[in-house]
Design a protein around this motif. Structure first.
Motif, mmCIF file in Angstrom:
data_model
loop_
_atom_site.group_PDB
_atom_site.id
_atom_site.type_symbol
_atom_site.label_atom_id
_atom_site.label_comp_id
_atom_site.label_asym_id
_atom_site.label_seq_id
_atom_site.Cartn_x
_atom_site.Cartn_y
_atom_site.Cartn_z
ATOM 1 N N PRO A 1 -1.195 6.573 14.167
ATOM 2 C CA PRO A 1 -0.739 6.005 12.899
ATOM 3 C C PRO A 1 0.533 6.673 12.378
ATOM 4 C CG PRO A 1 -2.583 7.472 12.529
ATOM 5 C CD PRO A 1 -2.411 7.390 14.009
ATOM 6 N N LEU A 2 1.194 5.993 11.468
ATOM 7 C CA LEU A 2 2.487 6.422 10.940
ATOM 8 C C LEU A 2 2.353 7.656 10.050
ATOM 9 C CD1 LEU A 2 5.472 5.560 10.741
ATOM 10 C CD2 LEU A 2 4.827 4.075 8.861
ATOM 11 N N GLY A 3 1.255 7.714 9.284
ATOM 12 C CA GLY A 3 1.094 8.790 8.307
ATOM 13 C C GLY A 3 1.815 8.447 7.007
ATOM 14 N N ALA A 4 1.299 8.983 5.905
ATOM 15 C CA ALA A 4 1.885 8.682 4.595
ATOM 16 C C ALA A 4 3.328 9.187 4.515
ATOM 17 C CB ALA A 4 1.040 9.292 3.475
ATOM 18 N N GLY A 5 3.596 10.348 5.114
ATOM 19 C CA GLY A 5 4.952 10.891 5.089
ATOM 20 C C GLY A 5 5.935 10.001 5.829
ATOM 21 N N GLY A 6 5.532 9.524 6.997
ATOM 22 C CA GLY A 6 6.384 8.620 7.765
ATOM 23 C C GLY A 6 6.609 7.311 7.034
ATOM 24 N N PHE A 7 5.545 6.827 6.385
ATOM 25 C CA PHE A 7 5.641 5.587 5.608
ATOM 26 C C PHE A 7 6.667 5.731 4.485
ATOM 27 C CE2 PHE A 7 4.504 1.958 3.204
ATOM 28 C CZ PHE A 7 4.146 2.328 1.924
ATOM 29 N N ARG A 8 6.586 6.841 3.747
ATOM 30 C CA ARG A 8 7.516 7.021 2.623
ATOM 31 C C ARG A 8 8.949 7.227 3.125
ATOM 32 N NH1 ARG A 8 4.594 7.127 -1.854
ATOM 33 N NH2 ARG A 8 2.514 8.047 -1.841
ATOM 34 N N ALA A 9 9.085 7.906 4.256
ATOM 35 C CA ALA A 9 10.429 8.100 4.818
ATOM 36 C C ALA A 9 11.045 6.759 5.207
ATOM 37 C CB ALA A 9 10.376 9.045 6.021
ATOM 38 N N LEU A 10 10.241 5.889 5.806
ATOM 39 C CA LEU A 10 10.756 4.562 6.167
ATOM 40 C C LEU A 10 11.169 3.787 4.922
ATOM 41 C CD1 LEU A 10 8.531 3.062 9.008
ATOM 42 C CD2 LEU A 10 10.850 3.967 9.140
ATOM 43 N N ALA A 11 10.359 3.858 3.882
ATOM 44 C CA ALA A 11 10.698 3.155 2.643
ATOM 45 C C ALA A 11 11.995 3.716 2.053
ATOM 46 C CB ALA A 11 9.558 3.278 1.632
ATOM 47 N N ASP A 12 12.147 5.037 2.089
ATOM 48 C CA ASP A 12 13.369 5.656 1.541
ATOM 49 C C ASP A 12 14.603 5.214 2.313
ATOM 50 O OD1 ASP A 12 11.854 8.894 0.712
ATOM 51 O OD2 ASP A 12 11.991 7.005 -0.410
ATOM 52 N N VAL A 13 14.469 5.116 3.627
ATOM 53 C CA VAL A 13 15.655 4.748 4.405
ATOM 54 C C VAL A 13 15.965 3.262 4.244
ATOM 55 C CG1 VAL A 13 14.664 4.170 6.676
ATOM 56 C CG2 VAL A 13 16.831 5.333 6.553
ATOM 57 N N VAL A 14 14.931 2.429 4.117
ATOM 58 C CA VAL A 14 15.159 0.988 3.953
ATOM 59 C C VAL A 14 15.842 0.698 2.611
ATOM 60 C CG1 VAL A 14 13.968 -1.214 3.576
ATOM 61 C CG2 VAL A 14 13.384 0.202 5.541
ATOM 62 N N PRO B 1 25.651 12.028 14.279
ATOM 63 C CA PRO B 1 24.595 11.599 13.344
ATOM 64 C C PRO B 1 25.181 10.698 12.259
ATOM 65 C CG PRO B 1 24.431 13.950 13.774
ATOM 66 C CD PRO B 1 25.703 13.492 14.418
ATOM 67 N N THR B 2 24.463 9.624 11.956
ATOM 68 C CA THR B 2 25.011 8.567 11.101
ATOM 69 C C THR B 2 23.932 8.053 10.144
ATOM 70 O OG1 THR B 2 26.371 7.892 13.009
ATOM 71 C CG2 THR B 2 26.259 6.359 11.164
ATOM 72 N N PRO B 3 24.238 7.878 8.851
ATOM 73 C CA PRO B 3 23.240 7.304 7.940
ATOM 74 C C PRO B 3 22.970 5.841 8.268
ATOM 75 C CG PRO B 3 25.358 7.585 6.822
ATOM 76 C CD PRO B 3 25.505 8.216 8.154
ATOM 77 N N LEU B 4 21.704 5.454 8.140
ATOM 78 C CA LEU B 4 21.337 4.068 8.450
ATOM 79 C C LEU B 4 21.753 3.172 7.286
ATOM 80 C CD1 LEU B 4 19.907 2.516 10.711
ATOM 81 C CD2 LEU B 4 17.780 2.728 9.432
ATOM 82 N N ARG B 5 22.425 2.065 7.598
ATOM 83 C CA ARG B 5 22.921 1.161 6.561
ATOM 84 C C ARG B 5 22.459 -0.268 6.753
ATOM 85 N NH1 ARG B 5 23.368 4.822 3.657
ATOM 86 N NH2 ARG B 5 25.236 6.047 3.261
ATOM 87 N N TRP B 6 22.127 -0.655 7.981
ATOM 88 C CA TRP B 6 21.678 -2.026 8.256
ATOM 89 C C TRP B 6 20.454 -1.999 9.159
ATOM 90 C CZ3 TRP B 6 26.851 -0.568 8.921
ATOM 91 C CH2 TRP B 6 27.783 -1.162 8.032
ATOM 92 N N VAL B 7 19.504 -2.894 8.888
ATOM 93 C CA VAL B 7 18.382 -3.145 9.784
ATOM 94 C C VAL B 7 18.470 -4.621 10.178
ATOM 95 C CG1 VAL B 7 15.876 -3.257 10.039
ATOM 96 C CG2 VAL B 7 16.905 -1.402 8.714
ATOM 97 N N VAL B 8 18.605 -4.861 11.480
ATOM 98 C CA VAL B 8 18.664 -6.245 11.982
ATOM 99 C C VAL B 8 17.598 -6.365 13.065
ATOM 100 C CG1 VAL B 8 20.053 -7.980 13.158
ATOM 101 C CG2 VAL B 8 21.131 -6.459 11.487
ATOM 102 N N ALA B 9 16.565 -7.157 12.785
ATOM 103 C CA ALA B 9 15.448 -7.304 13.722
ATOM 104 C C ALA B 9 15.731 -8.483 14.647
ATOM 105 C CB ALA B 9 14.147 -7.509 12.959
ATOM 106 N N PRO B 10 16.066 -8.223 15.927
ATOM 107 C CA PRO B 10 16.451 -9.323 16.805
ATOM 108 C C PRO B 10 15.261 -9.946 17.514
ATOM 109 C CG PRO B 10 16.785 -7.264 17.952
ATOM 110 C CD PRO B 10 16.182 -6.925 16.616
ATOM 111 N N ARG B 11 15.427 -11.217 17.822
ATOM 112 C CA ARG B 11 14.426 -11.921 18.615
ATOM 113 C C ARG B 11 15.185 -12.911 19.500
ATOM 114 N NH1 ARG B 11 12.206 -14.931 14.992
ATOM 115 N NH2 ARG B 11 12.531 -17.049 15.737
#
Lengths: 97, 299
Positions: free
Chosen positions: B256-269, B217-227
């Protein structure tokens, strides 16, 4: 919700809308629709003012003072942005109070 | 719970010969073993799922059998009492097995945000590659692992909602025909009776690309959206964190994502450096990502 937003309108953030701010930009999540909305920095500041306590003309005056601009210079943009948020169902209307 | 696909219960045809069972494998919360009357198939399954092996009893078993008939599809795939497929070629049945394992992994797993994304690891930080199907995620993560990155997943990123760490799902990389030229060195070695499987997907365990590639298990540090864009100049472009939330939300298995999922994504980003990557050349893309992570997540 009035058909046309004017300076006397008192905006309030929808209770069904979750919001976060990241680096000065807001993201809104509408729990009713599952839609996400991206706010630019100006709209993000505006959103933070929508606490149901002040009418738009009062908000315009406060923001104009903060940005060092005449109220007339930003009033049109503020009304337009508020109208857009209302049309997207992101503000509480009187029925939700 | 997320729905899993099946064709429903059906009577099983008789299976000729003795049946052997593999070790147990874990795909997130889906644990399974595979039974087969074909020793080469059983060994092949052990090889491709090697990185998912666990020392526990399976939650259920698949049957992947050769019925040995001449004039009907002869390879049978079942999950418990449920008929999944009957195919002419073993490669098709193996791809269906992989597909069903992924479906069950997604439907069985709770307490996590599940995103359609590949993920690799560098210096204790995870790098997410969120993108829809056929965007080049598997090809890119295979190249990164070959370059020394740790392997987390090539398709389903599981983010623990409490710790915001990426939980490994080191499934075999599913390499499609379109990527074989650039990843030719990863061509798997298979038993002669299964050579036709190579016409379908290649299923390549990360440990066969580089021993020790699978990480914890590893903390997320980078988001790279490839195309992937044929003929384009490979380039890395800044991605605002607010927009990165939309990118990740668009790849969530929960809709749908749900408010909890939305906030979790924001926290990780918040804890990530975010970019878009236009991929015209795989080697250049892997090199750019290498430079990105060597600068550190706060650069």
């Amino acid at each position: 919700m009035p058909d046309r937003i004017d300076g006397g309108y008192v905006p309030r953030r929808g209770a069904h809308v979750a919001s976060v701010e990241l680096d000065g930009e807001g993201v809104l999540y509408d729990e009713r629709t599952g839609d996400l909305h991206l706010l630019n920095p100006t709209a993000t500041v505006l959103w933070s003012c929508f606490d149901g306590a002040e009418a738009l003309d009062e908000i315009v005056a406060t923001l104009a003072d903060a940005f060092g601009q005449p109220p007339g210079g930003i009033r049109g943009d503020v009304l337009a942005a508020t109208q857009q948020l209302a049309e997207q169902g992101l503000l509480d209307d009187d029925d939700d109070a | 719970m997320r729905p899993a696909a099946s064709l429903g219960p059906a009577a099983a045809p008789p299976v000729p010969g003795p049946v052997q069972q593999t070790r147990t494998f874990r795909a997130l919360e889906h644990t399974f073993a595979v039974r087969s009357n074909d020793a080469a198939i059983a060994r092949h399954v052990e090889d491709i799922f090697a990185d998912l092996t666990v020392d526990e009893a399976p939650g259920g078993t698949y049957l992947l059998a050769d019925l040995g008939t001449d004039d009907t599809p002869r390879f049978l795939l079942r999950w418990g009492d449920e008929h999944l497929a009957r195919t002419v070629a073993p490669g098709r049945a193996l791809s269906m097995l992989q597909w069903h394992v992924n479906q069950r992994a997604v439907s069985s797993t709770t307490g996590h945000l599940l995103l359609h994304a590949a993920a690799a690891e560098w210096a204790g930080g995870a790098l997410a590659l969120p993108a829809p199907m056929n965007a080049g995620k598997t090809t890119l993560v295979a190249a990164l692992v070959d370059d020394g990155f740790g392997y987390l997943t090539d398709e389903t990123l599981a983010l623990d909602r409490d710790t915001l760490r990426v939980r490994p799902y080191p499934k075999p990389l599913s390499i499609d025909p379109g990527s074989r030229e650039v990843l030719a060195r990863l061509r798997p070695d298979v038993h002669a009776s299964l050579r036709t499987t190579l016409e379908w997907q290649w299923h390549v365990p990360a440990s066969s690309i580089r021993p020790g590639a699978v990480v914890g298990p590893t903390p997320l540090r980078w988001v790279v959206a490839p195309r992937y864009e044929l003929g384009a100049t490979t380039r890395l472009e800044p991605l605002a964190r607010a927009e990165a939330v939309l990118v990740l939300a668009g790849q969530s298995f929960d809709q749908p994502l749900g408010a909890g999922g939305f906030r979790a994504l924001a926290d990780v980003v918040r804890q990530c450096a975010c970019s878009r990557l236009v991929v015209g050349d795989l080697a250049a893309a892997a090199t750019m990502i290498g430079h990105l992570v060597r600068k550190g997540p706060d650069a």
